[in-house]
Enzyme design. Structure first.
Site, short mmCIF file in Angstrom:
data_model
loop_
_atom_site.label_atom_id
_atom_site.label_comp_id
_atom_site.label_asym_id
_atom_site.label_seq_id
_atom_site.Cartn_x
_atom_site.Cartn_y
_atom_site.Cartn_z
N LYS A 115 49.30 28.88 36.12
CA LYS A 115 50.55 28.49 36.55
C LYS A 115 49.85 27.50 37.34
CE LYS A 115 50.95 31.74 40.34
NZ LYS A 115 51.76 33.49 41.10
N GLY A 154 30.76 37.30 48.38
CA GLY A 154 29.56 38.64 48.39
C GLY A 154 28.78 37.78 46.44
N GLU A 203 41.93 42.23 38.34
CA GLU A 203 42.74 42.82 39.50
C GLU A 203 43.96 43.38 39.28
OE1 GLU A 203 41.93 40.77 42.84
OE2 GLU A 203 42.40 42.18 44.24
N THR A 207 38.93 34.64 41.77
CA THR A 207 37.45 34.47 41.52
C THR A 207 37.07 33.61 42.36
OG1 THR A 207 38.45 35.18 39.52
CG2 THR A 207 35.90 34.11 39.51
N ARG A 208 37.47 32.10 42.25
CA ARG A 208 36.49 30.64 42.80
C ARG A 208 36.62 31.58 44.68
NH1 ARG A 208 39.30 26.24 45.31
NH2 ARG A 208 41.19 26.35 45.38
N HIS A 222 42.92 42.50 51.22
CA HIS A 222 41.96 41.69 50.08
C HIS A 222 42.11 41.94 48.58
CE1 HIS A 222 38.07 40.10 49.41
NE2 HIS A 222 37.50 41.22 49.23
N LEU A 224 34.33 41.47 40.54
CA LEU A 224 34.05 40.67 38.75
C LEU A 224 33.59 41.47 38.25
CD1 LEU A 224 32.56 37.25 41.46
CD2 LEU A 224 34.74 38.15 40.18
N HIS A 227 40.26 43.84 53.68
CA HIS A 227 38.87 43.42 53.98
C HIS A 227 38.70 43.91 55.71
CE1 HIS A 227 34.98 41.37 55.14
NE2 HIS A 227 35.31 40.92 53.83
N ARG A 268 37.36 50.30 46.24
CA ARG A 268 36.44 49.38 45.43
C ARG A 268 35.58 49.49 46.05
NH1 ARG A 268 36.03 42.86 45.22
NH2 ARG A 268 36.44 43.64 47.52
C1 FAD Z 1 38.22 35.19 49.49
C2 FAD Z 1 37.83 36.73 48.93
C3 FAD Z 1 36.03 36.58 48.42
C4 FAD Z 1 35.96 37.57 47.34
N1 FAD Z 1 34.07 38.36 47.09
C5 FAD Z 1 34.64 39.43 45.76
C6 FAD Z 1 33.07 39.47 45.60
O1 FAD Z 1 31.69 38.91 46.09
N2 FAD Z 1 32.88 39.72 44.63
C7 FAD Z 1 33.93 40.42 43.96
O2 FAD Z 1 33.46 41.33 43.04
N3 FAD Z 1 34.97 40.54 43.58
C8 FAD Z 1 34.87 39.69 45.25
N4 FAD Z 1 36.52 40.13 45.41
C9 FAD Z 1 37.52 40.63 44.92
C10 FAD Z 1 37.38 39.29 42.95
O3 FAD Z 1 37.04 37.34 43.37
C11 FAD Z 1 38.94 39.35 42.57
O4 FAD Z 1 39.30 40.72 42.19
C12 FAD Z 1 38.41 38.46 41.20
O5 FAD Z 1 38.27 37.28 41.37
C13 FAD Z 1 39.91 38.93 40.51
O6 FAD Z 1 39.53 38.41 38.91
P1 FAD Z 1 40.77 38.05 37.49
O7 FAD Z 1 40.45 37.16 36.98
O8 FAD Z 1 41.95 39.64 37.20
O9 FAD Z 1 41.76 37.18 39.05
P2 FAD Z 1 42.07 35.75 39.21
O10 FAD Z 1 40.11 35.28 39.82
O11 FAD Z 1 42.78 35.79 40.99
O12 FAD Z 1 42.48 34.84 38.69
C14 FAD Z 1 44.31 35.02 38.74
C15 FAD Z 1 44.96 34.18 37.28
O13 FAD Z 1 46.09 34.04 37.31
C16 FAD Z 1 47.21 33.02 37.17
N5 FAD Z 1 48.69 33.61 37.54
C17 FAD Z 1 48.48 34.46 38.32
N6 FAD Z 1 49.97 34.80 38.01
C18 FAD Z 1 50.23 34.16 36.60
C19 FAD Z 1 51.92 33.71 36.19
N7 FAD Z 1 52.82 34.39 36.68
N8 FAD Z 1 51.58 33.17 35.19
C20 FAD Z 1 50.83 32.19 34.84
N9 FAD Z 1 49.01 32.20 35.14
C21 FAD Z 1 49.83 33.31 36.57
C22 FAD Z 1 46.32 32.57 38.73
O14 FAD Z 1 46.76 31.04 39.25
C23 FAD Z 1 44.88 32.31 38.74
O15 FAD Z 1 44.34 31.96 37.23
C24 FAD Z 1 37.03 38.45 46.60
C25 FAD Z 1 38.25 38.04 46.33
C26 FAD Z 1 38.91 37.61 47.59
C27 FAD Z 1 39.72 36.62 47.67
#
Ligand code: FAD
Length: 553
Positions: A51, A64, A385, A59-60, A361, A402, A251, A396
């Site tokens: 989106k 940690g 997530e 993720t970005r 968090h 990740l 967090h 968790r």
């Molecule tokens: C600040 C921070 C630090 C963290 N540190 C760690 C760490 O050190 N180690 C660890 O394991 N985890 C960590 N986490 C948790 C981890 O980053 C996330 O759980 C993980 O990155 C989630 O990955 P994901 O691919 O499920 O979702 P995301 O990386 O959140 O990606 C979701 C994607 O879905 C898209 N999207 C959402 N809704 C829609 C829609 N309606 N239509 C189209 N696209 C949509 C978004 O734009 C995005 O591209 C951290 C999280 C945060 C916020």
């Protein structure tokens, strides 16, 4: 009063239509991994929609690192044991086993695919330690820029993969169903993509939701603005089971930016405490000592609750993190990103204490899946997530998220490659969810966030949850006839919040990341199991408790 939620989002009729084998929603570690693995191991057509820009998402921001039993002397069994302890009796043990056994190979493969993990002089990955882990098993990159490096590597690979088509600025609205009842596509709103501008439909043989977290349900969160729980809300509207939503990880150490700050707030990674930083109150007292055997490195929920209690006792807005003893060199080398962020906020952690508070968090729950990542609706998969695979249970373990996206993204890809085989036409006769359409005006968003932080935060009780349910109902009444990105997201936030409040009300005990002040004990006899939430086409939510059999290991 009980919530009546929209059964589908109000949106113009699709003005265009595309067809593919697999549509993946989201471009974090979960979506990118799934898309890449399908394309590497088959000739299936993959469409990845996201989106915002590709790099947006949690993720970005991960600092940690990623947990896996990669170190000498460590083992998947020990990683399993730590994960089960954090999960407080309600992990799906088979899912945890898959995670810890497949984790090391998955992380090594990620490195082969271009993610540059930090390494020691011997060329081996440097492994850090975080709360709840009894071993050093956190692989990291760029010091504290792990997520950014993983996202960079995966995005580069996806852009190179000729059979993965990408559409950015494409907001998924609702899921579509084929003639046999399987999920067979979705509707989405695309901004500024020439012929595919406005609302369109994607017909597909399978849909993978990888939409990330729900952090924007709360006023204080580490999650970015895209984390509005859209996938969970769309899955609910499609009749899928959503599990364990009441567990919300706060967090403990997010930088306090003042009373009126809202939205994404910079966190100070647990790895900082792993390296020896400690919490103090206004009087300089180290209040984690004696609370848990791991003191400042206790699991997150324990630290978050201890902070909120100390804040309530002292009337303070925040507590402090002391890492002055690291000195300038350690801050610069080991935590460059956090160091720079703090300096940009006017806080010099070498000389000053860092003001911190707990903030939403991570969501251990989500769309319920089996071990292959498939939800209760055939053809619909969920990953990362937005999914609830059961690996996290009630809480968790740090840096397991990740890893979950990586391991289960590969599992989903394997299932799709085996099941779908060769490219083939997607169903033509697809329909949207039943039930009345609706959309709530965007002004409801800040009000929702405030009430969720106040009544459904770190510490909960029946009175607060009742007030939250009433507040959500009132906000749902703010219907608007003008659909658009903000209104669609706000409606999704209200849908997720309703389900979360319902699940948190039902679970009358304290467990993991769900703390009831009125039921402070863990009640294994009544509550060792999962709370499932479903939305029926008439817009009402129902819950079902599913007890777990066997002992709580
Ligand atoms: C600040 C921070 C630090 C963290 N540190 C760690 C760490 O050190 N180690 C660890 O394991 N985890 C960590 N986490 C948790 C981890 O980053 C996330 O759980 C993980 O990155 C989630 O990955 P994901 O691919 O499920 O979702 P995301 O990386 O959140 O990606 C979701 C994607 O879905 C898209 N999207 C959402 N809704 C829609 C829609 N309606 N239509 C189209 N696209 C949509 C978004 O734009 C995005 O591209 C951290 C999280 C945060 C916020």
């Amino acid at each position: 009063m009980s919530s009546v939620l929209p059964g589908r989002l109000t949106a113009p009729e699709p003005g265009w239509d595309v067809e593919t084998d697999v549509v993946v929603v989201g471009s974090g570690i979960a979506g990118l991994t799934t898309a890449l693995h399908v394309s590497r191991h088959s000739s299936l057509r993959v469409l990845l929609v996201t989106k915002d820009v590709l790099a947006a998402g949690s993720t970005r921001w991960a600092q940690g690192g990623i947990a896996a039993a990669l170190g000498a002397g460590d083992s998947p069994d020990e990683h399993f044991a730590d994960t089960i302890v954090a999960g407080a009796g309600v992990c799906d043990e088979a899912a945890v086993r898959a995670l810890v056994r497949e984790g090391p190979a998955a992380v090594r493969e990620l490195a082969q695919m271009g993610a540059r993990f930090d390494r020691g002089a011997d060329g081996r990955m440097s492994l850090g330690r975080e709360g709840g882990h009894h071993r050093n098993r956190i692989a990291h990159a760029g010091g504290d820029a792990t997520g950014a490096e993983i996202e960079r590597a995966l995005v580069t690979r996806v852009l190179d993969a000729t059979d993965v088509q990408v559409i950015e600025h494409a907001l998924v609205l609702d899921l579509l169903t084929g003639p046999d009842g399987s999920v067979a596509g979705l509707t989405l709103h695309v901004m500024g993509e020439g012929q595919r501008d406005g609302v369109g439909a994607v017909r597909a043989r399978a849909v993978v939701l990888a939409t990330g977290g729900i952090g924007q349900v709360y006023a204080s969160t580490t999650n970015p603005s895209v984390s509005t729980g859209d996938g969970v809300a769309a899955a609910l509207r499609a009749g899928a089971i959503v599990r364990d939503l009441e567990f919300v990880q706060f967090h403990p150490t997010v930088t306090w930016l003042g009373r009126n700050s809202r939205g994404q707030q910079p966190l100070v990674s647990e790895a900082v405490r792993g390296e020896g930083a400690f919490l103090v109150d206004d009087a300089g007292t180290r209040f984690m000592t004696g609370q848990h055997e791991l003191a400042d490195l206790a699991p997150r929920d324990i630290v978050a609750k201890a902070i909120v209690r100390r804040m309530r006792e002292t009337g303070a807005d925040h507590v402090w993190l002391d890492a002055r003893h690291f000195g300038a060199e350690k801050w610069r080398v080991r935590f460059p990103t956090i160091h720079e962020t703090l300096l940009s906020l006017g806080i010099d952690p070498v000389r000053e204490l860092i003001p911190v508070v707990p903030a939403c968090h991570y969501a251990p729950g989500g769309v319920h899946t089996d071990l292959r990542g498939e939800t209760s609706r055939p053809g619909l998969f969920a990953c990362g997530e937005s999914a609830c695979t059961g690996v996290h249970g009630a809480n968790r373990l740090a840096s397991n998220s990740l890893l979950e996206g990586l391991v289960f993204g590969r599992r989903i890809a394997e299932t799709l490659v085996t099941r779908l085989g060769e490219p083939a036409p997607a169903p033509t006769d697809v329909t949207g969810p039943a039930g009345p359409s609706g959309v709530v005006e965007e002004s409801a968003r800040p009000d929702l966030q405030a009430l969720m932080s106040r009544d459904v935060g770190v510490l909960r009780d029946a009175a607060g949850l009742g007030a939250a349910a009433k507040g959500v109902d009132e906000l749902l009444a703010r219907a608007t006839a003008v659909p658009g990105t903000e209104a669609w997201e706000t409606t999704n936030l209200l849908t997720v919040a309703s389900a979360l409040v319902r699940a948190a009300t039902v679970r009358e005990e304290t467990r993991g990341a769900h703390w009831r002040d009125d039921f402070p004990a863990t009640d294994d006899e009544r509550w060792r199991g999962n709370v499932d939430v479903r939305l029926s086409p008439d817009g009402t939510l129902s819950t079902e408790f599913r007890p777990l059999t066997g002992s709580a290991s």
